[in-house]
Design a protein around this motif. Structure first.
Motif, mmCIF file in Angstrom:
data_model
loop_
_atom_site.group_PDB
_atom_site.id
_atom_site.type_symbol
_atom_site.label_atom_id
_atom_site.label_comp_id
_atom_site.label_asym_id
_atom_site.label_seq_id
_atom_site.Cartn_x
_atom_site.Cartn_y
_atom_site.Cartn_z
ATOM 1 N N ALA A 96 0.847 -1.185 0.000
ATOM 2 C CA ALA A 96 0.000 0.000 0.000
ATOM 3 C C ALA A 96 0.886 1.239 0.000
ATOM 4 C CB ALA A 96 -0.919 0.001 1.214
ATOM 5 N N ASN A 97 1.001 1.877 -1.140
ATOM 6 C CA ASN A 97 1.798 3.095 -1.284
ATOM 7 C C ASN A 97 0.934 4.291 -0.903
ATOM 8 O OD1 ASN A 97 4.473 2.315 -2.337
ATOM 9 N ND2 ASN A 97 3.313 1.488 -4.060
ATOM 10 N N VAL A 98 1.046 4.707 0.347
ATOM 11 C CA VAL A 98 0.165 5.749 0.884
ATOM 12 C C VAL A 98 0.868 7.087 1.061
ATOM 13 C CG1 VAL A 98 -1.415 6.348 2.755
ATOM 14 C CG2 VAL A 98 -1.124 3.951 2.107
ATOM 15 N N ALA A 99 2.136 7.093 1.401
ATOM 16 C CA ALA A 99 2.849 8.328 1.757
ATOM 17 C C ALA A 99 2.734 9.382 0.665
ATOM 18 C CB ALA A 99 4.318 8.017 2.029
ATOM 19 N N GLY A 100 2.561 10.618 1.095
ATOM 20 C CA GLY A 100 2.465 11.698 0.120
ATOM 21 C C GLY A 100 2.712 13.043 0.777
ATOM 22 N N VAL A 101 3.032 14.038 -0.046
ATOM 23 C CA VAL A 101 3.183 15.417 0.431
ATOM 24 C C VAL A 101 2.394 16.344 -0.483
ATOM 25 C CG1 VAL A 101 5.434 15.084 1.520
ATOM 26 C CG2 VAL A 101 5.319 15.715 -0.905
ATOM 27 N N ALA A 102 1.942 17.464 0.080
ATOM 28 C CA ALA A 102 1.171 18.441 -0.676
ATOM 29 C C ALA A 102 2.068 19.548 -1.213
ATOM 30 C CB ALA A 102 0.077 19.025 0.213
ATOM 31 N N ASP A 103 1.473 20.434 -1.980
ATOM 32 C CA ASP A 103 2.255 21.515 -2.585
ATOM 33 C C ASP A 103 1.637 22.887 -2.354
ATOM 34 O OD1 ASP A 103 0.019 21.461 -4.194
ATOM 35 O OD2 ASP A 103 1.104 21.078 -6.062
ATOM 36 N N ASN A 104 0.693 22.977 -1.379
ATOM 37 C CA ASN A 104 0.072 24.250 -1.028
ATOM 38 C C ASN A 104 -0.601 24.930 -2.217
ATOM 39 O OD1 ASN A 104 0.898 24.119 1.743
ATOM 40 N ND2 ASN A 104 2.952 24.700 1.086
ATOM 41 N N CYS A 105 -1.035 24.128 -3.171
ATOM 42 C CA CYS A 105 -1.760 24.630 -4.347
ATOM 43 C C CYS A 105 -0.959 25.650 -5.159
ATOM 44 C CB CYS A 105 -3.114 25.218 -3.963
ATOM 45 S SG CYS A 105 -4.360 23.968 -3.622
ATOM 46 N N GLN A 106 0.351 25.483 -5.183
ATOM 47 C CA GLN A 106 1.192 26.400 -5.948
ATOM 48 C C GLN A 106 0.972 26.209 -7.452
ATOM 49 O OE1 GLN A 106 2.131 28.469 -3.415
ATOM 50 N NE2 GLN A 106 4.255 28.514 -4.092
ATOM 51 N N PRO A 107 0.667 27.266 -8.189
ATOM 52 C CA PRO A 107 0.549 27.153 -9.642
ATOM 53 C C PRO A 107 1.928 27.056 -10.297
ATOM 54 C CG PRO A 107 0.179 29.421 -8.956
ATOM 55 C CD PRO A 107 0.351 28.611 -7.694
ATOM 56 N N VAL A 108 1.942 26.743 -11.570
ATOM 57 C CA VAL A 108 3.196 26.482 -12.276
ATOM 58 C C VAL A 108 4.194 27.629 -12.138
ATOM 59 C CG1 VAL A 108 4.241 26.178 -14.554
ATOM 60 C CG2 VAL A 108 2.216 24.848 -13.927
ATOM 61 N N ALA A 109 3.749 28.855 -12.377
ATOM 62 C CA ALA A 109 4.665 29.994 -12.369
ATOM 63 C C ALA A 109 5.257 30.267 -10.994
ATOM 64 C CB ALA A 109 3.962 31.246 -12.890
ATOM 65 N N GLU A 110 4.658 29.695 -9.937
ATOM 66 C CA GLU A 110 5.126 29.927 -8.574
ATOM 67 C C GLU A 110 5.699 28.670 -7.928
ATOM 68 O OE1 GLU A 110 2.177 32.230 -6.290
ATOM 69 O OE2 GLU A 110 1.200 32.637 -8.214
ATOM 70 N N THR A 111 5.960 27.659 -8.740
ATOM 71 C CA THR A 111 6.528 26.403 -8.247
ATOM 72 C C THR A 111 8.015 26.362 -8.556
ATOM 73 O OG1 THR A 111 4.450 25.212 -8.545
ATOM 74 C CG2 THR A 111 6.460 23.884 -8.423
ATOM 75 N N ASP A 112 8.856 26.346 -7.512
ATOM 76 C CA ASP A 112 10.294 26.283 -7.768
ATOM 77 C C ASP A 112 10.745 24.834 -7.907
ATOM 78 O OD1 ASP A 112 10.539 25.234 -5.148
ATOM 79 O OD2 ASP A 112 11.005 27.196 -4.300
ATOM 80 N N ASP A 113 11.989 24.656 -8.295
ATOM 81 C CA ASP A 113 12.505 23.310 -8.545
ATOM 82 C C ASP A 113 12.503 22.450 -7.284
ATOM 83 O OD1 ASP A 113 12.907 23.981 -11.156
ATOM 84 O OD2 ASP A 113 15.098 24.188 -11.016
ATOM 85 N N LEU A 114 12.801 23.058 -6.146
ATOM 86 C CA LEU A 114 12.860 22.306 -4.899
ATOM 87 C C LEU A 114 11.503 21.695 -4.560
ATOM 88 C CD1 LEU A 114 14.674 21.502 -2.500
ATOM 89 C CD2 LEU A 114 13.886 23.600 -1.345
#
Length: 260
Positions: A96-114
């Motif tokens: 069961a692959n459950v682990a996950g993290v969110a991205d605070n709903c960042q849109p493409v232009a505000e998403t950095d590489d990290l």
């Protein structure tokens, strides 16, 4: 563990996972924790992994017997993956692959590489690596079930940010490919797509554009958040012999969000 005894999938006290070994990632909290407890209540030997050791200690304190093995570490780390699989002692009935993290709903232009790299690593690359490591045992046994936890964000573009949405869409593609290639060899692969769930995933708005856009539609269509145990019941069903004829399925458990 009494909250997870009985219910869907048990009949006359029968335990669907008696004598079986299951791996659960993200098992220290939220859906992962609920899944580990559910499987344990149904007789599984559970190998639980989480990045936070204290969460695993808390889980172990609730466990009724010695059928729980905990492995603390980042599932993106190949050494952690190897340690998890080694504890299976040659047998994996359910992954069961459950682990996950969110991205605070960042849109493409505000998403950095990290942010992009971290979300893709945890939500997609880690499940891929653990699945790849588990498959040889399943193939040797000629049986096995893999359940991915995707999201409604894997089915629509209006539920999360760019990285999370991309990772969960990709996880569905990975699930379908697994099902197509390995179903003739006895391996089933399915995915659950939860809607709002009471979980440990942290969320803060960091984009005004995203906040304004998402909040313009969410109050209208988003169903209320549900306990993680409701998703755990879906995972347990897909991982059990009750769903022996089901593979390649993408199961929304979202209160009807995806039909709105």
């Amino acid at each position: 563990m009494n909250d997870y005894t009985g219910g869907i999938g048990t009949m006359n006290g029968a335990k669907r996972f008696a004598g079986k070994t299951a791996i659960v990632t993200g098992a220290g909290a939220g859906i992962g924790r609920a899944t580990a407890l559910r499987l344990g209540s149904e007789g599984a030997r559970v190998i639980a992994t989480d990045i936070v050791d204290a969460r695993l200690e808390s889980l172990a304190n609730e466990w009724a017997d010695d059928s729980l093995v905990t492995v603390a570490g980042d599932a993106c780390d190949s050494e952690v993956v190897a340690a998890v699989v080694a504890h299976a002692h040659g047998r994996i009935d359910l992954l069961a692959n459950v682990a996950g993290v969110a991205d605070n709903c960042q849109p493409v232009a505000e998403t950095d590489d990290l942010l992009w790299d971290r979300v893709i690593d945890v939500n997609l690359t880690a499940p891929f690596r653990l699945t790849r490591a588990a498959l040889p045992m399943m193939l040797e046994a000629g049986t096995g079930a893999i359940v991915m936890v995707s999201s409604v964000a894997g089915l629509r573009g209006s539920a999360a940010g760019a990285a999370y949405t991309a990772s969960k869409h990709a996880l569905i593609g990975l699930t379908r490919n697994l099902a197509f290639v390995y179903s003739p060899l006895g391996i089933r692969a399915n995915a659950v797509c939860p809607g709002p769930v009471d979980s440990s995933i942290e969320f803060t708005w960091q984009s005004k554009l995203a906040k304004d856009r998402f909040e313009s539609v969410w109050p209208v269509v988003m169903p209320p958040s549900v306990p993680a145990s409701r998703i755990a019941s879906c995972i347990a069903w897909l991982g059990s012999d009750d769903s022996a004829n089901v593979t390649g399925a993408i199961l929304p458990s979202d209160g009807g969000w995806t039909v709105m």
